[in-house]
Design an enzyme around this catalytic site. Structure first.
Site, mmCIF file in Angstrom:
data_model
loop_
_atom_site.group_PDB
_atom_site.id
_atom_site.type_symbol
_atom_site.label_atom_id
_atom_site.label_comp_id
_atom_site.label_asym_id
_atom_site.label_seq_id
_atom_site.Cartn_x
_atom_site.Cartn_y
_atom_site.Cartn_z
ATOM 1 C CB SER A 1 7.201 3.717 16.087
ATOM 2 O OG SER A 1 6.966 4.126 14.762
ATOM 3 C CG LEU A 2 9.170 6.379 22.590
ATOM 4 C CD1 LEU A 2 10.551 5.834 22.279
ATOM 5 C CD2 LEU A 2 9.286 7.749 23.240
ATOM 6 C CG HIS A 3 4.005 3.510 19.510
ATOM 7 N ND1 HIS A 3 3.783 4.761 18.984
ATOM 8 C CD2 HIS A 3 4.177 2.698 18.441
ATOM 9 C CE1 HIS A 3 3.821 4.694 17.665
ATOM 10 N NE2 HIS A 3 4.055 3.471 17.312
ATOM 11 C CD GLU B 1 11.836 -0.868 11.343
ATOM 12 O OE1 GLU B 1 10.882 -0.461 12.024
ATOM 13 O OE2 GLU B 1 12.762 -0.119 10.980
ATOM 14 C CB CYS C 1 5.885 -5.750 9.478
ATOM 15 S SG CYS C 1 7.175 -5.009 10.522
ATOM 16 C CG ASN D 1 -7.014 4.452 12.010
ATOM 17 O OD1 ASN D 1 -8.195 4.680 12.236
ATOM 18 N ND2 ASN D 1 -6.504 4.494 10.801
ATOM 19 C CB SER E 1 8.639 5.929 10.447
ATOM 20 O OG SER E 1 8.071 5.491 11.656
ATOM 21 C CD GLU F 1 -2.053 -1.037 3.097
ATOM 22 O OE1 GLU F 1 -2.731 -1.966 3.494
ATOM 23 O OE2 GLU F 1 -1.847 -0.016 3.776
ATOM 24 C CB CYS G 1 3.887 -3.303 16.731
ATOM 25 S SG CYS G 1 5.601 -2.863 16.448
ATOM 26 C CB CYS H 1 0.974 -2.717 13.722
ATOM 27 S SG CYS H 1 1.380 -2.344 12.015
ATOM 28 C CB CYS I 1 1.054 1.143 8.311
ATOM 29 S SG CYS I 1 1.591 0.233 9.725
ATOM 30 C CB CYS J 1 2.532 7.132 3.672
ATOM 31 S SG CYS J 1 2.846 5.828 4.842
HETATM 32 N N1 SAH Z 1 7.771 -0.006 10.880
HETATM 33 C C1 SAH Z 1 7.962 1.394 10.974
HETATM 34 C C2 SAH Z 1 7.251 2.183 9.898
HETATM 35 C C3 SAH Z 1 5.889 1.724 9.504
HETATM 36 S S1 SAH Z 1 4.628 1.888 10.738
HETATM 37 C C4 SAH Z 1 7.547 1.898 12.335
HETATM 38 O O1 SAH Z 1 6.967 1.122 13.084
HETATM 39 O O2 SAH Z 1 7.861 3.032 12.641
HETATM 40 C C5 SAH Z 1 4.266 3.610 10.666
HETATM 41 C C6 SAH Z 1 3.602 4.156 11.891
HETATM 42 O O3 SAH Z 1 2.220 3.766 11.951
HETATM 43 C C7 SAH Z 1 4.247 3.685 13.187
HETATM 44 O O4 SAH Z 1 4.455 4.765 14.051
HETATM 45 C C8 SAH Z 1 3.210 2.728 13.690
HETATM 46 O O5 SAH Z 1 3.353 2.537 15.049
HETATM 47 C C9 SAH Z 1 1.928 3.401 13.270
HETATM 48 N N2 SAH Z 1 0.730 2.564 13.341
HETATM 49 C C10 SAH Z 1 0.629 1.244 13.115
HETATM 50 N N3 SAH Z 1 -0.638 0.825 13.278
HETATM 51 C C11 SAH Z 1 -1.361 1.910 13.622
HETATM 52 C C12 SAH Z 1 -2.737 2.129 13.946
HETATM 53 N N4 SAH Z 1 -3.600 1.142 13.916
HETATM 54 N N5 SAH Z 1 -3.127 3.394 14.282
HETATM 55 C C13 SAH Z 1 -2.235 4.399 14.267
HETATM 56 N N6 SAH Z 1 -0.932 4.258 13.966
HETATM 57 C C14 SAH Z 1 -0.492 3.027 13.662
HETATM 58 FE FE1 SF4 Z 2 6.067 -3.400 11.724
HETATM 59 FE FE2 SF4 Z 2 5.986 -0.730 12.176
HETATM 60 FE FE3 SF4 Z 2 3.729 -2.233 12.217
HETATM 61 FE FE4 SF4 Z 2 5.530 -2.485 14.167
HETATM 62 S S1 SF4 Z 2 4.337 -0.649 13.686
HETATM 63 S S2 SF4 Z 2 4.476 -4.188 13.098
HETATM 64 S S3 SF4 Z 2 7.426 -2.246 13.056
HETATM 65 S S4 SF4 Z 2 5.026 -1.854 10.456
#
Ligand code: SAH
Ligand code: SF4
Length: 382
Positions: free
Chosen positions: A237-239, A183, A121, A313, A214, A93, A125, A128, A356, A114
């Protein structure tokens, strides 16, 4: 067995070396590059000032792959999500985000794309959609580059003859965020090659400072990136601002806990002198408690990082929820009071599964239904 390389994995010097080895003048390489990156052609025969014999030779040596858009979804705020099918049947995507949504019908003036770097991946996480079915493969450099070119092509067909006036300067995408599926730092070499092609004046012409990578916190990749000459931006991506909170939702934190991540980011900053961004998704009952504010503020101050708060989201099939707007606002205000530069994103594209991996997941599930005979077919387009 020799593997056919795609023409869009080549740097200018490499293409020049190839055409001169064939006894052609070096300027032929620039003609080809102009067709590829400026006119975004999809066919050798469209390169009308390149001799037919050279077109043929190029076609024998290189592939010229393009992405097929199988689904395009638009959102009320003009965010558009493209789902592409790769030659091996995998889905990826890209999401096009206007910086200034056209509130009163005027055109948006900047566009960020994007892009994805992997199919699936491996990082898993918990929140995600991209990681739900695991990792399938890395994208090749041309598959990353082609996401930008395919969107440019789409734009040109949209605008039709209106665009005639500003052809050449009329690129749509002027910012890139490497935040799609995958990633990026786990596909390091292909990513860097793609970004160099997209950054080059003979290629995509997108400034390095307008490209943000990212990462979920892949420490060796961050250290490697610190040594590169280009000034790409970095988002992390700290979270979660403690190992307990981050570790609960991001398995990568077990391999690279916060102390190691912070050390790598300090190193990156020393080398680059660049401002970092922390992405912080707000998930109800997981990382939105006021307890996270002091450690998050401390990390942001220590690393001179800006914090982007993003209300979660929701993903079909996952139990996580976004906090109520008042809770997001309270978290935001508390960080501000702690002296942090912080934004709270009014999320774009929520109505089109823009986070994503979400559109791919939905489509794969629908395709599975089609295959098993329980669903309707899908037609491309909006
Ligand atoms: N793998 C990399 C880049 C792709 S993810 C990373 O993790 O940084 C891009 C961003 O989207 C990350 O910050 C991820 O945590 C966030 N993301 C993933 N799923 C999401 C969701 N359901 N709602 C909001 N942000 C999300
Ligand atoms: Fe992969 Fe980024 Fe999604 Fe984590 S947030 S599963 S590293 S795409």
């Amino acid at each position: 067995m020799s593997v056919v390389r795609d023409i869009k994995t080549l740097f200018r010097e490499e293409l020049q070396a190839q055409v001169t080895a064939w006894g052609e003048p070096a300027y032929r390489a620039d003609q080809v590059l102009e067709w590829l990156y400026r006119h975004c052609v999809t066919d050798w025969s469209a390169m009308t000032n390149v001799p037919r014999s050279l077109q043929q030779r190029l076609g024998e040596h290189f592939s010229l792959q393009t992405l097929v858009c199988i689904r395009l979804r638009g959102s009320a705020d003009q965010t558009r999500k493209f789902l592409w099918r790769l030659p091996d049947g995998a889905f990826i995507e890209s999401v096009l985000i206007p910086a200034n949504p056209a509130l009163y019908g005027e055109p948006a003036d900047r566009h960020t794309l994007c892009v994805s770097t992997q199919v699936g991946c491996a990082y898993g996480c918990r929140f995600c959609a991209s990681g739900l079915d695991g990792w399938k493969r890395n994208l090749q450099p041309h598959e990353i580059v082609e996401q930008v070119l395919a969107v440019e092509r789409w734009h040109r067909t949209q605008e039709g003859s209106e665009r005639g006036a500003n052809r050449g300067s009329g690129r749509l995408v002027d910012n890139l965020v490497i935040m799609g599926m995958g990633e990026p730092l786990a596909n390091y070499d292909n990513l860097m090659r793609a970004l160099r092609i997209l950054n080059a004046p003979w290629g995509g012409g997108i400034g390095a400072r307008k490209i943000t990578i990212s990462t979920s916190g892949v420490v060796p990749g961050i250290r490697r990136l610190a040594e590169e000459p280009e000034q790409f931006r970095l988002a992390v991506s700290l979270h979660g601002a403690t190992d307990a909170v981050r570790g609960r939702i991001m398995p990568v934190n077990r391999k690279y806990p916060l102390a190691e991540l912070v050390a790598a980011l300090e190193y990156y900053q020393k080398r680059k002198g660049r401002m970092l961004t922390f992405e912080y998704i707000l998930i109800e009952g997981v990382n939105d408690s006021p307890d996270q504010v002091p450690p998050l503020a401390a990390l942001a101050r220590r690393l001179h990082a800006k914090v982007n708060l993003i209300p979660y989201n929701p993903v079909e099939g996952l139990e996580w929820r976004r906090p109520a707007p008042a809770a997001c606002e309270a978290f935001y205000q508390a960080l501000r009071r702690a002296g942090v530069t912080v934004t709270l994103r009014r999320e774009k594209g929520v109505d089109i599964d823009a986070a994503c991996g979400q559109l791919r997941l939905r489509t794969e599930r629908e395709f599975d239904m089609v295959r098993s005979g329980s669903g309707a077919g899908e037609t491309p387009g909006e």
